[in-house]
Each structure stands twice: as structure tokens, then as C-alpha cells.
Design a protein around this motif. Structure first.
Motif, PDB file in Angstrom:
ATOM      1  N   GLU A 387      15.479  15.194   6.212  1.00 25.89           N
ATOM      2  CA  GLU A 387      14.941  16.427   5.363  1.00 25.89           C
ATOM      3  C   GLU A 387      13.584  16.275   4.950  1.00 25.89           C
ATOM      4  O   GLU A 387      12.831  17.190   5.090  1.00 25.89           O
ATOM      5  N   LEU A 388      13.116  15.208   4.647  1.00 24.57           N
ATOM      6  CA  LEU A 388      11.587  15.101   4.259  1.00 24.57           C
ATOM      7  C   LEU A 388      10.684  15.233   5.513  1.00 24.57           C
ATOM      8  O   LEU A 388       9.692  15.912   5.420  1.00 24.57           O
ATOM      9  N   VAL A 389      11.309  14.717   6.611  1.00 26.23           N
ATOM     10  CA  VAL A 389      10.319  14.993   7.782  1.00 26.23           C
ATOM     11  C   VAL A 389      10.270  16.344   8.023  1.00 26.23           C
ATOM     12  O   VAL A 389       9.035  16.769   8.493  1.00 26.23           O
ATOM     13  N   LEU A 390      11.446  17.029   8.146  1.00 26.85           N
ATOM     14  CA  LEU A 390      10.984  18.434   8.458  1.00 26.85           C
ATOM     15  C   LEU A 390      10.448  19.363   7.425  1.00 26.85           C
ATOM     16  O   LEU A 390       9.700  20.215   7.767  1.00 26.85           O
ATOM     17  N   ARG A 391      10.466  18.986   6.383  1.00 28.72           N
ATOM     18  CA  ARG A 391       9.767  19.633   5.203  1.00 28.72           C
ATOM     19  C   ARG A 391       8.185  19.317   5.424  1.00 28.72           C
ATOM     20  O   ARG A 391       7.303  20.041   5.425  1.00 28.72           O
ATOM     21  N   GLU A 392       7.832  17.983   5.891  1.00 26.78           N
ATOM     22  CA  GLU A 392       6.604  17.740   6.191  1.00 26.78           C
ATOM     23  C   GLU A 392       6.007  18.257   7.676  1.00 26.78           C
ATOM     24  O   GLU A 392       4.920  18.748   7.360  1.00 26.78           O
ATOM     25  N   ARG A 393       6.961  18.429   8.485  1.00 24.43           N
ATOM     26  CA  ARG A 393       6.486  19.267   9.734  1.00 24.43           C
ATOM     27  C   ARG A 393       6.206  20.606   9.381  1.00 24.43           C
ATOM     28  O   ARG A 393       5.099  21.213   9.817  1.00 24.43           O
ATOM     29  N   ARG A 394       6.801  21.353   8.418  1.00 22.71           N
ATOM     30  CA  ARG A 394       6.535  22.721   8.016  1.00 22.71           C
ATOM     31  C   ARG A 394       4.978  22.939   7.481  1.00 22.71           C
ATOM     32  O   ARG A 394       4.439  23.783   7.848  1.00 22.71           O
ATOM     33  N   LYS A 395       4.773  21.994   6.388  1.00 23.61           N
ATOM     34  CA  LYS A 395       3.734  21.828   5.716  1.00 23.61           C
ATOM     35  C   LYS A 395       2.409  21.557   6.891  1.00 23.61           C
ATOM     36  O   LYS A 395       1.360  22.241   6.461  1.00 23.61           O
ATOM     37  N   GLU A 396       2.692  20.751   7.596  1.00 23.33           N
ATOM     38  CA  GLU A 396       1.473  20.320   8.600  1.00 23.33           C
ATOM     39  C   GLU A 396       1.316  21.200   9.550  1.00 23.33           C
ATOM     40  O   GLU A 396       0.112  21.380  10.016  1.00 23.33           O
ATOM     41  N   LEU A 397       2.490  21.932  10.198  1.00 22.07           N
ATOM     42  CA  LEU A 397       2.445  22.987  11.263  1.00 22.07           C
ATOM     43  C   LEU A 397       2.309  24.448  10.947  1.00 22.07           C
ATOM     44  O   LEU A 397       2.674  25.178  11.776  1.00 22.07           O
ATOM     45  N   VAL A 398       1.976  24.671   9.843  1.00 21.22           N
ATOM     46  CA  VAL A 398       1.980  26.191   9.332  1.00 21.22           C
ATOM     47  C   VAL A 398       1.096  27.063  10.032  1.00 21.22           C
ATOM     48  O   VAL A 398      -0.118  26.382  10.508  1.00 21.22           O
ATOM     49  N   PHE A 399       1.497  28.011  10.517  1.00 20.58           N
ATOM     50  CA  PHE A 399       0.647  28.952  11.469  1.00 20.58           C
ATOM     51  C   PHE A 399       0.297  28.427  12.616  1.00 20.58           C
ATOM     52  O   PHE A 399      -0.721  28.928  13.342  1.00 20.58           O
ATOM     53  N   ARG A 400       0.991  27.442  13.094  1.00 19.27           N
ATOM     54  CA  ARG A 400       0.815  27.062  14.532  1.00 19.27           C
ATOM     55  C   ARG A 400       1.442  27.536  15.682  1.00 19.27           C
ATOM     56  O   ARG A 400       1.432  26.973  17.017  1.00 19.27           O
ATOM     57  N   GLY A 401       2.421  28.488  15.469  1.00 16.10           N
ATOM     58  CA  GLY A 401       3.376  29.125  16.304  1.00 16.10           C
ATOM     59  C   GLY A 401       4.535  28.403  16.673  1.00 16.10           C
ATOM     60  O   GLY A 401       5.246  28.651  17.539  1.00 16.10           O
ATOM     61  N   MET A 402       4.794  27.113  15.787  1.00 20.54           N
ATOM     62  CA  MET A 402       6.043  26.367  15.916  1.00 20.54           C
ATOM     63  C   MET A 402       7.063  26.667  15.118  1.00 20.54           C
ATOM     64  O   MET A 402       8.210  26.196  15.190  1.00 20.54           O
ATOM     65  N   ARG A 403       6.678  27.371  14.059  1.00 22.35           N
ATOM     66  CA  ARG A 403       7.760  27.600  12.860  1.00 22.35           C
ATOM     67  C   ARG A 403       9.149  28.368  13.383  1.00 22.35           C
ATOM     68  O   ARG A 403      10.331  28.111  13.305  1.00 22.35           O
ATOM     69  N   TRP A 404       8.818  29.566  14.256  1.00 19.89           N
ATOM     70  CA  TRP A 404       9.849  30.145  15.082  1.00 19.89           C
ATOM     71  C   TRP A 404      10.780  29.299  15.863  1.00 19.89           C
ATOM     72  O   TRP A 404      11.879  29.226  15.854  1.00 19.89           O
ATOM     73  N   ALA A 405      10.200  28.636  16.610  1.00 13.71           N
ATOM     74  CA  ALA A 405      10.807  27.494  17.593  1.00 13.71           C
ATOM     75  C   ALA A 405      11.658  26.634  16.488  1.00 13.71           C
ATOM     76  O   ALA A 405      12.844  26.307  17.043  1.00 13.71           O
ATOM     77  N   ASP A 406      11.092  26.231  15.559  1.00 12.40           N
ATOM     78  CA  ASP A 406      11.840  25.442  14.488  1.00 12.40           C
ATOM     79  C   ASP A 406      13.236  25.986  13.921  1.00 12.40           C
ATOM     80  O   ASP A 406      14.257  25.498  13.793  1.00 12.40           O
ATOM     81  N   ILE A 407      12.749  27.168  13.658  1.00 13.27           N
ATOM     82  CA  ILE A 407      13.981  28.132  13.137  1.00 13.27           C
ATOM     83  C   ILE A 407      15.098  28.147  14.110  1.00 13.27           C
ATOM     84  O   ILE A 407      16.261  28.037  14.057  1.00 13.27           O
ATOM     85  N   LYS A 408      14.755  28.617  15.238  1.00 14.67           N
ATOM     86  CA  LYS A 408      15.468  28.819  16.523  1.00 14.67           C
ATOM     87  C   LYS A 408      16.374  27.671  16.685  1.00 14.67           C
ATOM     88  O   LYS A 408      17.702  27.717  17.225  1.00 14.67           O
ATOM     89  N   ARG A 409      15.768  26.332  16.590  1.00 15.74           N
ATOM     90  CA  ARG A 409      16.481  25.123  17.159  1.00 15.74           C
ATOM     91  C   ARG A 409      17.149  24.601  15.927  1.00 15.74           C
ATOM     92  O   ARG A 409      17.846  23.461  16.069  1.00 15.74           O
ATOM     93  N   GLY A 410      17.143  25.289  14.620  1.00 20.09           N
ATOM     94  CA  GLY A 410      17.791  24.719  13.778  1.00 20.09           C
ATOM     95  C   GLY A 410      17.484  23.779  12.992  1.00 20.09           C
ATOM     96  O   GLY A 410      17.924  22.979  12.105  1.00 20.09           O
ATOM     97  N   ALA A 412      14.877  24.006  10.793  1.00 19.81           N
ATOM     98  CA  ALA A 412      13.943  24.425   9.528  1.00 19.81           C
ATOM     99  C   ALA A 412      14.854  24.558   8.307  1.00 19.81           C
ATOM    100  O   ALA A 412      16.120  25.118   8.369  1.00 19.81           O
ATOM    101  N   LEU A 413      14.411  24.362   7.143  1.00 22.12           N
ATOM    102  CA  LEU A 413      15.137  24.035   6.146  1.00 22.12           C
ATOM    103  C   LEU A 413      14.989  25.368   5.076  1.00 22.12           C
ATOM    104  O   LEU A 413      13.734  25.971   5.145  1.00 22.12           O
ATOM    105  N   ASP A 414      15.996  25.885   4.418  1.00 13.45           N
ATOM    106  CA  ASP A 414      15.918  26.843   3.401  1.00 13.45           C
ATOM    107  C   ASP A 414      15.387  28.084   3.989  1.00 13.45           C
ATOM    108  O   ASP A 414      14.246  28.851   3.538  1.00 13.45           O
ATOM    109  N   VAL A 415      15.715  28.638   5.202  1.00 12.46           N
ATOM    110  CA  VAL A 415      15.299  29.924   5.897  1.00 12.46           C
ATOM    111  C   VAL A 415      16.006  31.051   5.306  1.00 12.46           C
ATOM    112  O   VAL A 415      17.072  30.851   5.076  1.00 12.46           O
ATOM    113  N   LYS A 416      15.052  31.750   4.877  1.00 12.65           N
ATOM    114  CA  LYS A 416      15.416  33.086   4.372  1.00 12.65           C
ATOM    115  C   LYS A 416      14.838  34.328   5.170  1.00 12.65           C
ATOM    116  O   LYS A 416      13.878  34.561   4.839  1.00 12.65           O
TER     117      LYS A 416
END
Length: 445
Positions: A387-410, A412-416
Motif C-alpha cells: 500500500e505504501l509503495v502504491l501511494r508513492e507510485r501515484r505521487k511520483e508518476l502524477v500526470f505521466r499517463g500511467m494512472r489510467w493503467a494503474d487503475i485498470k490493473r487494480g 490504484a488505491l482509493d479510486v473514486k
């Protein structure tokens, strides 16, 4: 039935050659693509960063790192982008049969295939030419894989090994003959194509290149790590991230950045492995009505320099993104050392190596925090490490085009996945995160 998707691409490619050839081959102004038959000509084609080093931008629009004001939604001025924001995927391309997010990557594939075909015909006459031919062959296969990978993130379903053989993938043109129709491949065939190209590119690419817009062996390993992570092949993702880090592990120290600069992260800095930016969608990346999610912003520690350099707070209190590794307002989508540390950290966390995952996070975050302010992470609870790694992944890779892929593969945490426009609520409940292939009658094989 013939694959009409590729038939439509024929029109696009033919038109594209007519209207863009002069600019595209400005490095060899006396030749068109039909007569580009020397190593120098083909290198000039591949060196066009305005064509090859761009990825679809629609994933950023559909992801959840931001929200739009009502005025911002109107300012998008295009139904495709507006519907991507509200995630009306079924209707997103109704007013645009062949959007750039589909045609541009396939144009890249087309030109890569041109280069591969011409390279096959060239007989080198010196050791220098032998090495140049190898480099250009690897380069062509890398950019073809890079293009197909981004198309898959946009237009194909999430890879699941047990189902990949029956799920729809993409057309996979292997030759530049516009009369050669390609059937839509399965998802398994699509990923096999990507992996095969990258494995072959890895053999031919050099260890070093002159410009970071050109791929080298490190870039091939880094992209393989990203692809395998998305496939859930954690041991292979670890292997390739480690191989890439052996070749290049320099992180950008955020303490040396200019705090007063409008775009403080410099272009092609020491952390960048391969440079790419997303295609612009009606100025989305420059729109001040694109507001950063407040929960995301508050997740950065006060001493985390990414809070200062990734974002800018306006006098109104609105927070906008500015921290791209592109050195300007364009959204960086290339490969970096920071991403590699996060890939390896996630894989280690998933296979039970919490200590290794923690070491990777500490290595990355030390370069992101103000000098003397970072408190080294220690393992408190191994089950919380992922969980800690995934939170840091989001913070580091914001607006890199990776977030949609992370949501897609499950991952991403706390997705709304909720939007509100002019008082109307839009909730995305589908488990299918694939945008439709943008030619209605050709969705099915």
C-alpha cells in the motif's frame, strides 16, 4: 471479413504521407519516404521527435489526478475530450471516427515498418555501417513496441494470462504495405508482439546514445519492466528493472532545482532514460481549470519537494500541475530511473520482500525531500508495504499517463471514478477500462 480498421488506416497513412512528408523528412529535404533508402535517410526518419516521441494523451484526461470546473469542461471544446473526462467511453469517439490518439501511434508503426523493410534491403560495407544498421533495426522495433504498448493501454482490456487468448487485442501491422490487411489480434498475440519486438531490440540497441529521444539498451529494459508489471509478471519486471538500473541509476536531486522557475524540472535531465510526451488535447495540459485533486495534493509531506515543483498554487487557491519532466507544459510520458525504483519496489512488495521494497522507496524519496528532512522508512508492518509503495507510485508518476493503467490493473488505491459537470453526476462503474476502437463497425473481428 477483412479488417476494416486497417483499411481505414490506409487512408490515414496515405494522407499523412502527402501532408506531412516535407516536415517529417526535413533532415533529408531532397527525398521523400518512397526514396529514403540509405542508413542516413532512415536515421533521419527515426530522429523526428515530433512524430515518434509522442504518446496518446487521453489516459490523462480519463484518470483521477485532477478535476475540472464547469468552465474548464466547456473550454475543452471537443466532445471527445469532454466525454473522456466524464468517462463516457462507449460514446467517446462518436463525433470523431479516427482520432489522433488512434491514428498517431499507428503512423509511428507504419514508419517503423518502412524503416525495417528498407534496412533489410541495405547491405553494409563497413563495420561502422554494420553497427549503424543494427542500431536502426533495434530503434525501429523499440518505437513500434512503444507505440503498440500505448495503444494497448488505451484500446485493449487489462491483460490477464488466463483470458488473454480470447480477449480482443489490436491490429498488428508488420509491413508498410497499405494493401496488406491485418486482422485484429488477440490480446495475447498483441503482448507477444510487444515483447518480441523489445527482446529483439535489446540485442541490437547500443548501450549509449547521443540523445535521450533515442532508445538504448537501458530504455528497452525499462520498457520491458513496465510491460511485465502491467502483465502481473513480477519476477520478470524485477529482472528488467534491475538490468536497467545496473546501466543507469542516477536520480534527479530535487534540492538543486530552481524554486523560482516556471518549469523547474529541466528537459532531458540525468534521471530521464527515454524522452516522450503526450499528444496535446486542445490545450488540456495548459488549462488552468485543470485543478489538482486536493486529497492528492495534501498527501505530499511539507518537506517533500515534489509538492513545490510538481504543483503551483494560484492566488485563487486553485492548484495546477507544472512538474513535468519535459521542461515545459507538455506532459512527460517517457521512462525514468524513478519509475524503475517504483516498479522494483512494487514487485518486491508483492513477492514478500518488504525490506527490498523499503530500500527502493528510501533511495527514491531521499532525492525528493529537502536536505536533512527525510526520515528514513522502516518496516512497521510488512502487509502495509505494498500500500505504501502504491501511494508513492501515484505521487511520483502524477500526470505521466500511467494512472489510467494503474487503475485498470487494480493497482490504484482509493479510486473514486466520479465526475460532476454542471450539476450532473457521472459515475464510471464499468470494469472494462478499454476505450472503443474508434470505427464502430470494426470493433469485432
Amino acid at each position: 471479413m477483412k479488417n476494416h480498421i486497417y483499411k481505414m488506416l490506409i487512408i490515414v497513412f496515405s494522407a499523412g504521407i502527402l501532408f506531412s512528408c516535407e516536415d517529417f523528412l526535413e533532415a533529408v529535404p531532397n527525398k521523400g519516404i518512397a526514396t529514403a533508402d540509405t542508413l542516413e535517410d532512415l536515421e533521419a526518419i527515426l530522429n523526428n521527435v515530433g512524430v515518434f516521441n509522442r504518446t496518446p494523451g487521453i489516459q490523462n484526461v480519463a484518470a483521477d489526478d485532477y478535476y475540472l470546473t464547469d468552465a474548464g469542461w466547456i473550454s475543452l471544446g471537443r466532445n471527445m475530450t469532454q466525454r473522456a473526462y466524464t468517462r463516457e467511453l462507449e460514446h467517446v469517439f462518436e463525433d470523431e471516427a479516427l482520432p489522433s490518439v488512434w491514428t498517431w501511434p499507428y503512423e509511428q508503426v507504419f514508419y517503423a515498418n518502412v524503416c525495417l523493410e528498407r534496412l533489410h534491403e541495405i547491405i553494409p560495407v563497413s563495420e561502422e555501417q554494420i553497427q549503424k544498421k543494427r542500431q536502426l533495426t533495434g530503434w525501429s522495433k523499440f518505437v513500434r513496441a512503444f507505440s503498440i504498448y500505448h495503444l494497448a493501454q488505451t484500446f485493449a482490456e487489462q491483460y490477464q494470462q488466463s483470458e488473454a487468448g480470447s480477449l480482443r487485442g489490436l491490429p498488428l501491422p508488420r509491413v508498410p504495405d497499405v494493401n496488406n490487411y491485418e486482422e485484429v489480434a488477440t490480446l495475447e498475440e498483441t503482448y507477444d508482439f510487444i515483447l518480441s519486438d523489445l527482446a529483439e531490440a535489446l540485442v541490437d540497441l547500443p548501450a549509449t546514445v547521443k540523445y535521450k529521444s533515442q532508445p538504448n539498451k537501458t530504455a528497452a529494459h525499462a520498457l520491458l519492466a513496465r510491460v511485465y508489471l502491467g502483465m502481473g509478471e513480477f519476477s520478470l519486471a524485477t529482472k528488467h528493472s534491475e538490468e536497467a538500473l545496473k546501466m543507469h541509476d542516477q536520480l534527479l536531486d530535487f534540492n538543486v532545482l530552481q524554486r523560482t522557475a516556471l518549469f523547474p524540472i529541466p528537459l532531458v535531465n540525468e534521471e530521464v532514460i527515454y524522452h516522450a510526451v503526450s499528444l496535446s488535447l486542445w490545450g488540456f495540459e495548459r488549462n488552468q481549470e485543470v485543478r489538482i485533486d486536493s486529497v492528492l495534493y495534501q498527501s505530499y509531506d511539507e518537506n517533500d519537494l515534489r509538492r513545490q515543483f510538481y504543483f503551483i498554487q494560484r492566488p485563487s487557491g486553485a492548484i495546477n500541475y507544472r512538474g513535468s519532466f519535459s521542461g515545459d507544459a507538455e506532459l512527460f510520458t517517457g521512462l525514468t530511473v524513478g519509475e524503475l525504483y517504483l516498479i522494483r519496489a512494487e514487485c518486491r512488495a508483492r513477492i514478500g520482500d518488504a525490506q527490498g521494497a523499503m530500500e527502493d522507496l528510501n533511495r527514491l524519496l531521499l532525492s525528493r525531500f529537502a536536505t536533512g528532512e527525510f526520515k528514513v522508512l522502516t518496516i512497521q508492518n510488512e502487509t502495509d508495504m505494498l500500500e505504501l509503495v502504491l501511494r508513492e507510485r501515484r505521487k511520483e508518476l502524477v500526470f505521466r499517463g500511467m494512472r489510467w493503467a494503474d487503475i485498470k490493473r487494480g493497482a490504484a488505491l482509493d479510486v473514486k471514478l466520479y465526475r460532476e459537470v454542471n450539476g450532473e453526476a457521472f459515475r464510471f462503474n464499468s470494469q472494462d477500462y478499454a476505450f472503443p476502437i474508434p470505427v464502430e463497425e470494426f470493433i469485432h473481428r
